[in-house]
Design a protein around this motif. Structure first.
Motif, PDB file in Angstrom:
ATOM      1  N   THR A  15       0.832  -1.219   0.000  1.00  0.00           N
ATOM      2  CA  THR A  15       0.000   0.000   0.000  1.00  0.00           C
ATOM      3  C   THR A  15       0.856   1.254   0.000  1.00  0.00           C
ATOM      4  O   THR A  15       0.599   2.224  -0.737  1.00  0.00           O
ATOM      5  CB  THR A  15      -0.920  -0.004   1.225  1.00  0.00           C
ATOM      6  N   GLN A  18       2.462   1.810  -3.398  1.00  0.00           N
ATOM      7  CA  GLN A  18       1.507   2.365  -4.367  1.00  0.00           C
ATOM      8  C   GLN A  18       1.293   3.865  -4.153  1.00  0.00           C
ATOM      9  O   GLN A  18       1.195   4.629  -5.114  1.00  0.00           O
ATOM     10  CB  GLN A  18       0.172   1.613  -4.245  1.00  0.00           C
ATOM     11  N   GLU A  19       1.247   4.285  -2.879  1.00  0.00           N
ATOM     12  CA  GLU A  19       1.108   5.722  -2.602  1.00  0.00           C
ATOM     13  C   GLU A  19       2.318   6.501  -3.100  1.00  0.00           C
ATOM     14  O   GLU A  19       2.187   7.587  -3.681  1.00  0.00           O
ATOM     15  CB  GLU A  19       0.910   5.942  -1.106  1.00  0.00           C
ATOM     16  N   VAL A  21       4.381   5.627  -5.523  1.00  0.00           N
ATOM     17  CA  VAL A  21       4.350   5.664  -6.986  1.00  0.00           C
ATOM     18  C   VAL A  21       3.379   6.725  -7.475  1.00  0.00           C
ATOM     19  O   VAL A  21       3.658   7.472  -8.422  1.00  0.00           O
ATOM     20  CB  VAL A  21       3.978   4.262  -7.529  1.00  0.00           C
ATOM     21  N   LYS A  22       2.222   6.846  -6.829  1.00  0.00           N
ATOM     22  CA  LYS A  22       1.241   7.852  -7.222  1.00  0.00           C
ATOM     23  C   LYS A  22       1.778   9.264  -7.029  1.00  0.00           C
ATOM     24  O   LYS A  22       1.622  10.140  -7.889  1.00  0.00           O
ATOM     25  CB  LYS A  22      -0.030   7.659  -6.395  1.00  0.00           C
ATOM     26  N   LEU A  23       2.472   9.499  -5.894  1.00  0.00           N
ATOM     27  CA  LEU A  23       3.060  10.818  -5.654  1.00  0.00           C
ATOM     28  C   LEU A  23       4.129  11.138  -6.678  1.00  0.00           C
ATOM     29  O   LEU A  23       4.237  12.280  -7.164  1.00  0.00           O
ATOM     30  CB  LEU A  23       3.629  10.880  -4.232  1.00  0.00           C
ATOM     31  N   LYS A  25       4.322  10.040  -9.727  1.00  0.00           N
ATOM     32  CA  LYS A  25       3.661  10.335 -11.002  1.00  0.00           C
ATOM     33  C   LYS A  25       3.112  11.764 -11.033  1.00  0.00           C
ATOM     34  O   LYS A  25       3.272  12.480 -12.027  1.00  0.00           O
ATOM     35  CB  LYS A  25       2.528   9.336 -11.223  1.00  0.00           C
ATOM     36  N   GLU A  26       2.465  12.186  -9.931  1.00  0.00           N
ATOM     37  CA  GLU A  26       1.943  13.547  -9.878  1.00  0.00           C
ATOM     38  C   GLU A  26       3.056  14.573  -9.979  1.00  0.00           C
ATOM     39  O   GLU A  26       2.945  15.586 -10.680  1.00  0.00           O
ATOM     40  CB  GLU A  26       1.155  13.754  -8.579  1.00  0.00           C
ATOM     41  N   GLU A  29       4.248  14.786 -13.559  1.00  0.00           N
ATOM     42  CA  GLU A  29       3.325  15.531 -14.409  1.00  0.00           C
ATOM     43  C   GLU A  29       3.484  17.031 -14.205  1.00  0.00           C
ATOM     44  O   GLU A  29       3.439  17.822 -15.152  1.00  0.00           O
ATOM     45  CB  GLU A  29       1.888  15.101 -14.105  1.00  0.00           C
TER      46      GLU A  29
END
Length: 596
Positions: A15, A18-19, A21-23, A25-26, A29
């Motif tokens: 978990t 995954q958090e 990786v999401k950060l 990615k943001e 961007e």
């Protein structure tokens, strides 16, 4: 095992990964967007106050929030408890202001009311006490008590209030005590105030209590006119007070004439001729009735007999005609000023109707024009707000615009984060427009060159195949058309019809006005350009990208091949193998070709 500690820890780790990786990615961007668009501003929050910068409590005391509250006092009344401070303490702690603004201080207006009441006492009662036998030795002490109470008010006005009045000299508001005192002592009003308080009462010891010795008290008329100006400035319907004041002028002129008639009758002898007062009934009411008939020239009066009576009656007639004509003219001016707006509205309505009849405009259009005039006048009290504000200085127009429109404009998402002064400049460019029921605010396909803010009423956004389906209803405070202000190429086209649902009052901001403002605010222009790009990008996205149901496909798309499996297929292709993986690779190529 599923319930073991190892499985639980691995789930937590997954978990967390995954958090992260999401950060990442943001963040990637944001960096990519900043590299492609240099106008992007940083989204970092402002730093918070460090503990070291926290306020320090005063030495030897408690923090302000922990200070013990003052003694609370309560008053029980009608089974209710009211918290208040003792009136004696409030009176002791009151400090009279060192300077008074005569234009805005309501306490000064209240004091002028008492001064005017004292002045009216002298103006109305001195003639009555001189002419009629109402002042007798039995009640002389009551008259003198009221007289000297009025003199005390006059004296306090000179010593306490007039010497503290602020004044303007060279554009500056002077509040210095010595300068205010010198300004009053050099004024014309001070001379009249001193003449008002001439101590002629000492002649009472020689000639008796003669009310005519108090006639100089009537010279304080400047306080009366000042009170009128200050009261009219704070009243919402000042014309009502003007009508009452003009009526009081007429009544006072009749009052003085009745006193003069009784004096003339007493001079000739009560009941000596048919022209004089015969002494029957209430003397003041009978003489006032005679004065009304004389000044208004009703007629039906007995003819004067002696030369004195003839001269007195002639002077009465001439004075009555002049005074009554002046009163009528002043009343006409007061009523005309009170109905000036209504007269302007009627003249505009009549001119428009005459124009439409001359060009034979259809009755349906004429009725809509009449409805617009009536609703605009009754809702706003005027036809064009700009005509009222154009006479004011730019700063005052800005203050009014902020009070009226700032709460609505500040909620527009497009303008949030912009320069506050730019918002102020924009408020002065807003135009108020009233739309009738079923009026089109904008139509589909039009080039949008303005933004709309709903001040009152509702509008409906229409769409669908027939263009009549209500998609959404926008209420007061809503905004639409803001993207067109910053769209390039003459403005974007409207994508739907917007119709007024009932009477709607909208604020309009033109694209030309906004461009003139943004020239002076380059940072806000960059921010608005960035927001407009984002909003246009979101509006132009296909529905599938937004998660909405798209067009139904005959063959649904196949799921993407896992990356690990693709790597194995690529390695098999490089080795030139002819086994199972090679056959799967060839089969996937065929499926992709069929799907294309």
């Amino acid at each position: 095992r599923i319930g073991s500690a190892t499985s639980l820890s691995s789930a937590v780790v997954n978990t967390r990964l995954q958090e992260l990786v999401k950060l990442f990615k943001e963040r990637t961007e944001k960096v990519k967007e900043k590299l492609t668009d240099p106008d992007v501003t940083s989204d970092d929050e402002s730093p918070t106050t460090s503990p070291a910068a926290a306020p320090v409590p005063p030495p030897g005391g408690q923090p302000e929030g922990d200070k013990p509250s003052e003694d609370e006092h309560y008053c029980e009344m009608l089974c209710c408890t009211f918290k208040h401070r003792p009136w004696l303490d409030r009176l002791k702690n009151y400090r009279f202001p060192s300077s008074i603004d005569p234009l805005t201080n309501l306490m000064y207006v209240l004091w002028l009311f008492f001064v005017v009441m004292a002045w009216n006492w002298n103006c109305w009662l001195i003639p009555v006490r001189w002419a009629f036998p109402y002042q007798t030795p039995a009640n002389i002490h009551c008259w003198l008590l009221m007289d000297y109470l009025c003199d005390l008010i006059y004296l306090l006005d000179i010593l306490v209030f007039q010497m503290r009045l602020q004044f303007v000299r060279g554009g500056d508001i002077i509040t210095d005590k010595k300068a205010m005192k010198e300004n009053y002592l050099r004024s014309e009003r001070f001379k009249l105030d001193v003449m008002c308080l001439l101590p002629l009462d000492f002649f009472y010891f020689k000639v008796g209590v003669n009310p005519l010795l108090r006639f100089p008290r009537c010279l304080k008329y400047m306080a009366f006119f000042e009170f009128n100006n200050r009261l009219e400035a704070i009243l919402s319907k000042a014309y009502i007070y003007r009508v009452i004041r003009t009526t009081a002028y007429l009544l006072y002129s009749l009052h003085v004439n009745s006193c003069l008639y009784y004096w003339a009758s007493a001079y000739e002898g009560l009941g000596s001729t048919t022209w004089v007062y015969d002494g029957e009934g209430n003397s003041y009411i009978r003489c006032y009735y005679w004065a009304v008939k004389t000044l208004i020239t009703i007629g039906g009066l007995p003819d004067p007999k002696t030369l004195f009576e003839i001269v007195f009656q002639l002077l009465n007639y001439f004075t009555g005609v002049f005074a009554f004509s002046v009163m009528i003219g002043q009343m006409r001016d007061v009523v005309g000023a009170a109905t000036a707006g209504q007269t302007y509205y009627r003249s505009c309505m009549d001119s428009t109707i005459k124009y439409m009849n001359f060009y034979r405009i259809p009755k349906t259009v004429q009725n809509r024009v009449k409805t617009w005039y009536e609703y605009t006048w009754h809702s706003q009290g005027m036809l064009d707000e700009s005509e009222l504000l154009v006479q004011l200085p730019d700063k005052m127009r800005l203050d009014i615009a902020i009070d009226v429109n700032y709460n609505i404009v500040s909620k527009v998402a497009l303008f949030q984060g912009c320069d506050r002064q730019m918002i102020f400049d924009m408020l002065k460019r807003l135009r108020s427009v009233v739309y009738l029921p079923n009026d089109y605010v904008c139509k589909k396909g039009e080039i949008g060159r303005e933004m709309y803010i709903i001040q009152a009423g509702q509008v409906q956004v229409l769409g669908g195949p027939d263009g009549k389906t209500v998609l959404v209803t926008l209420k007061a405070g809503s905004v639409f058309g803001e993207i067109s202000l910053l769209a390039a190429g003459g403005g974007n086209r409207r994508t739907a019809n917007v119709v007024a649902h009932g009477f709607a009052n909208l604020f309009i901001l033109d694209k030309k006005d906004l461009n003139e403002i943004l020239v002076h605010y380059p940072e806000s222009q960059k921010l608005l350009r960035k927001k407009a790009k984002k909003m246009l990008k979101n509006n132009n996205k296909p529905k599938d990208e937004k998660g909405a149901p798209g067009e139904s496909l005959i063959i649904p798309p196949k799921a993407d091949t896992p990356k690990l499996f693709q790597a194995a297929l690529a390695a098999t292709g490089r080795m030139g193998g002819k086994g199972t993986l090679a056959q799967l690779r060839w089969r996937l190529k065929e499926l992709k070709a069929m799907q294309a």
